[in-house]
Write an enzyme that holds these catalytic residues in place. Structure first.
Site, PDB file in Angstrom:
ATOM      1  CG  HIS A  34      -9.300  48.242  22.480  1.00  0.00           C
ATOM      2  ND1 HIS A  34      -9.094  47.484  21.354  1.00  0.00           N
ATOM      3  CD2 HIS A  34      -8.837  49.482  22.181  1.00  0.00           C
ATOM      4  CE1 HIS A  34      -8.532  48.242  20.420  1.00  0.00           C
ATOM      5  NE2 HIS A  34      -8.371  49.454  20.901  1.00  0.00           N
ATOM      6  CD  GLU A  35      -9.676  52.684  24.015  1.00  0.00           C
ATOM      7  OE1 GLU A  35      -8.570  53.250  24.161  1.00  0.00           O
ATOM      8  OE2 GLU A  35     -10.200  52.498  22.913  1.00  0.00           O
TER       9      GLU A  35
END
Length: 218
Positions: A34-35
């Site tokens: 995600h990041e």
């Protein structure tokens, strides 16, 4: 989320330990994807801030937010360490549109991961049930992470998506929420716990998660 595994220690401590380790690994990998996707999208569009700060990496240690991870383990949802983005450094795109795209890249990456996890779970269901169960857990965690992070409250991605899509005057007004950090989100959770019959998280998270998972596992 973590607490649901604790009673299993009375029956089979080794199996329970394995399940918790798998859970932690899946959460760490999902948050990292995600990041990293935020950092990748930002860097691709011209803002090198995340790269210079060491966030353009698949190393989980660079992306895990202690508070977000704790909330994830206790409540079943959470967030990673926010990736810094300077929308005014994004090339060939307006700062507002760039902010929205970078913010959406995280949830989209989780949905893509969930899609492939669903394929693995379905494909190995009859032949390798352990692999299928791990893939199913990955699909669930990734869909949950995507949907929860689209809630338009800081520090979640949905907040920055909203800032990128709202008219300038409305965005400037709405951006004032950011100075309170995660407190508006915590207030929402407290209202749900304190007032019987109110299920805000169930309405905006659990039902969409269930619908998406059902479509992935058909």
């Amino acid at each position: 989320m973590l607490f649901q595994y604790l009673p299993a220690f009375k029956v089979d401590p080794l199996q329970a330990t394995f399940q918790i380790v798998v859970l932690l690994a899946v959460i760490a990998l999902s948050v990292t994807v995600h990041e990293f996707s935020h950092a990748f999208a930002s860097n691709y569009l011209g803002d090198r801030t995340a790269k210079l700060l060491g966030r353009l990496t698949m190393n989980p240690a660079s992306h895990i937010d202690p508070l977000g991870a704790l909330i994830f383990l206790v409540a079943g949802f959470g967030w990673g360490k926010p990736v810094p983005v300077n929308p005014y450094r994004l090339r060939k795109i307006s700062p507002k549109a760039g902010l929205a795209i970078v913010s959406l890249s995280g949830p989209i990456s989780n949905l893509i991961t969930a899609f492939f996890s669903g394929l693995i779970a379905t494909g190995f269901y009859n032949t390798h049930p352990v692999i299928a169960q791990i893939a199913l857990l990955s699909a669930y965690i990734n869909v949950l992470l995507a949907v929860f992070n689209l809630i338009p409250l800081p520090p979640l991605d949905g907040f920055k998506v909203a800032l990128g899509l709202l008219p300038d005057k409305s965005a400037n007004f709405y951006s004032q929420l950011e100075k309170y950090g995660p407190m508006p989100l915590f207030a929402l959770l407290l209202v749900e716990m304190a007032v019987p019959g109110i299920s805000i998280i169930g309405l905006v998270v659990e039902k969409p998660v269930s619908m998406i998972l059902n479509s992935l596992l058909l």
